[in-house]
Write a protein that holds these residues in place. Sequence first.
Motif, PDB file in Angstrom:
ATOM      1  N   MET A 102      76.247  68.614  82.427  1.00  0.00           N
ATOM      2  CA  MET A 102      75.196  69.460  81.423  1.00  0.00           C
ATOM      3  C   MET A 102      75.038  69.857  83.495  1.00  0.00           C
ATOM      4  N   THR A 103      74.779  69.163  84.527  1.00  0.00           N
ATOM      5  CA  THR A 103      73.911  69.300  85.771  1.00  0.00           C
ATOM      6  C   THR A 103      74.688  70.481  86.314  1.00  0.00           C
ATOM      7  N   GLY A 104      75.663  70.851  86.137  1.00  0.00           N
ATOM      8  CA  GLY A 104      76.392  71.690  86.092  1.00  0.00           C
ATOM      9  C   GLY A 104      76.432  73.685  86.270  1.00  0.00           C
ATOM     10  N   GLN A 105      75.878  72.901  84.936  1.00  0.00           N
ATOM     11  CA  GLN A 105      75.261  74.657  84.660  1.00  0.00           C
ATOM     12  C   GLN A 105      73.647  75.250  85.529  1.00  0.00           C
ATOM     13  N   PRO A 106      74.200  76.895  84.973  1.00  0.00           N
ATOM     14  CA  PRO A 106      72.587  77.140  86.385  1.00  0.00           C
ATOM     15  C   PRO A 106      71.917  77.555  85.576  1.00  0.00           C
ATOM     16  N   ASN A 107      72.217  77.201  84.270  1.00  0.00           N
ATOM     17  CA  ASN A 107      70.508  77.590  83.507  1.00  0.00           C
ATOM     18  C   ASN A 107      70.793  76.776  82.798  1.00  0.00           C
ATOM     19  N   GLY A 108      69.460  76.305  82.333  1.00  0.00           N
ATOM     20  CA  GLY A 108      69.232  75.439  80.611  1.00  0.00           C
ATOM     21  C   GLY A 108      68.339  74.438  80.520  1.00  0.00           C
ATOM     22  N   ILE A 109      68.211  73.495  79.624  1.00  0.00           N
ATOM     23  CA  ILE A 109      67.270  72.682  79.565  1.00  0.00           C
ATOM     24  C   ILE A 109      68.134  70.714  78.819  1.00  0.00           C
ATOM     25  N   ILE A 110      68.303  70.380  80.126  1.00  0.00           N
ATOM     26  CA  ILE A 110      68.520  68.618  79.631  1.00  0.00           C
ATOM     27  C   ILE A 110      67.378  67.820  79.278  1.00  0.00           C
ATOM     28  N   LEU A 111      67.806  66.822  78.101  1.00  0.00           N
ATOM     29  CA  LEU A 111      66.531  66.592  77.615  1.00  0.00           C
ATOM     30  C   LEU A 111      66.840  64.670  78.304  1.00  0.00           C
ATOM     31  N   VAL A 112      65.824  63.856  78.428  1.00  0.00           N
ATOM     32  CA  VAL A 112      66.472  62.678  78.316  1.00  0.00           C
ATOM     33  C   VAL A 112      65.237  61.759  77.917  1.00  0.00           C
ATOM     34  N   THR A 113      65.618  61.535  76.735  1.00  0.00           N
ATOM     35  CA  THR A 113      64.591  60.316  75.339  1.00  0.00           C
ATOM     36  C   THR A 113      64.946  59.120  75.366  1.00  0.00           C
ATOM     37  N   GLY A 114      63.614  58.399  75.718  1.00  0.00           N
ATOM     38  CA  GLY A 114      63.596  57.114  74.823  1.00  0.00           C
ATOM     39  C   GLY A 114      62.231  56.214  74.903  1.00  0.00           C
ATOM     40  N   PRO A 115      61.719  55.327  74.778  1.00  0.00           N
ATOM     41  CA  PRO A 115      60.600  54.933  74.373  1.00  0.00           C
ATOM     42  C   PRO A 115      59.845  54.544  76.354  1.00  0.00           C
ATOM     43  N   THR A 116      59.039  53.814  76.110  1.00  0.00           N
ATOM     44  CA  THR A 116      58.417  53.964  77.264  1.00  0.00           C
ATOM     45  C   THR A 116      59.068  52.832  78.016  1.00  0.00           C
ATOM     46  N   GLY A 117      59.271  52.760  79.195  1.00  0.00           N
ATOM     47  CA  GLY A 117      60.177  51.946  79.652  1.00  0.00           C
ATOM     48  C   GLY A 117      61.482  51.397  80.374  1.00  0.00           C
ATOM     49  N   SER A 118      62.073  53.174  79.385  1.00  0.00           N
ATOM     50  CA  SER A 118      64.303  53.140  79.046  1.00  0.00           C
ATOM     51  C   SER A 118      64.101  53.666  80.534  1.00  0.00           C
ATOM     52  N   GLY A 119      63.710  53.633  81.515  1.00  0.00           N
ATOM     53  CA  GLY A 119      64.316  54.318  82.687  1.00  0.00           C
ATOM     54  C   GLY A 119      64.741  55.644  82.226  1.00  0.00           C
ATOM     55  N   LYS A 120      64.474  56.074  81.853  1.00  0.00           N
ATOM     56  CA  LYS A 120      63.931  57.784  81.885  1.00  0.00           C
ATOM     57  C   LYS A 120      63.906  58.806  83.436  1.00  0.00           C
ATOM     58  N   THR A 121      63.442  57.859  84.049  1.00  0.00           N
ATOM     59  CA  THR A 121      62.262  58.882  85.131  1.00  0.00           C
ATOM     60  C   THR A 121      62.850  58.261  86.015  1.00  0.00           C
ATOM     61  N   THR A 122      63.830  56.651  86.072  1.00  0.00           N
ATOM     62  CA  THR A 122      64.806  56.953  87.485  1.00  0.00           C
ATOM     63  C   THR A 122      65.991  57.899  87.449  1.00  0.00           C
ATOM     64  N   THR A 123      67.012  57.800  85.343  1.00  0.00           N
ATOM     65  CA  THR A 123      67.394  59.034  85.530  1.00  0.00           C
ATOM     66  C   THR A 123      66.714  60.060  86.136  1.00  0.00           C
ATOM     67  N   LEU A 124      66.556  60.828  86.024  1.00  0.00           N
ATOM     68  CA  LEU A 124      66.483  61.840  86.406  1.00  0.00           C
ATOM     69  C   LEU A 124      66.163  61.718  87.821  1.00  0.00           C
TER      70      LEU A 124
END
Length: 263
Positions: A1-23
């Motif tokens: 997905m990150t190889g695409q030139p444009n678009g939206i990628i979402l990371v979901t989950g509750p608070t404390g599930s590591g979303k920000t670290t993944t980003l």
Amino acid sequence: MTGQPNGIILVTGPTGSGKTTTLYSTLKTLATPEVNVCTIEDPIEMIEPSFNQMQVQSAIELGFAEGVRALMRQDPDIIMVGEIRDLPTAEMAIQAALTGHLVLSTLHTNDSASAITRLLDLGVAPYLLNSTLLGVMAQRLVRTLCRHCKEKVSYEAGRVGDLGWEEFVAPWKAKRPAHVYRPIGCLECRNTGYTGRVGLYEILLLSPEVRRLINAEADVAKVRELSYKEGMKPLRISGAMKVAQGLTTLEEVLKVAPPPGQA
């Protein structure tokens, strides 16, 4: 997905599930000298010299939507939005994706399929979602067993049946003796039985078939069912694979992963 030139990628989950670290981990691999990575966050959780980071300032009415609007004037290649909380933020993220930017953001939903209906509930037009959303990754964190003291135990056949994992466990048991591990506790893990954490992931790719289901009356159950048919592994199956590898326990997975189809 990150190889695409444009678009939206979402990371979901509750608070404390590591979303920000993944980003952050993803952005650090993308932030080469030739790529301009800009972020708008609330708050800035990690300082990263290779990004252009902006802090939300509610006192001067600088929210996520206003931040994305300002960042788009700075010729970014990739934009990270800390969280999509409302319709203005979602609309600005979509506008950025439509104008040739790769946008990464987070959303609070139980699983990946629910992210689509959450955006529709916020008021995003289905045709805009169809043309911009690349995929959604749901994630959870589970504690990993201490390698110094974990103990091997045999599967209880009835127990596995109760969990509804027969489809996964049956072929695995056919290949080798079925064992899981349980925590014991030692000085290395401060008698907890666990050291560190590992992620469970569920990745939904927006295939042409899935896009056809995205409309004003989109049914999350149908989206989820089709995604499973196309190869998406539910969070619990991801957890079962970690159990089979001896990394964690059934109890840890059950605590954080919703049952497939009931998220």
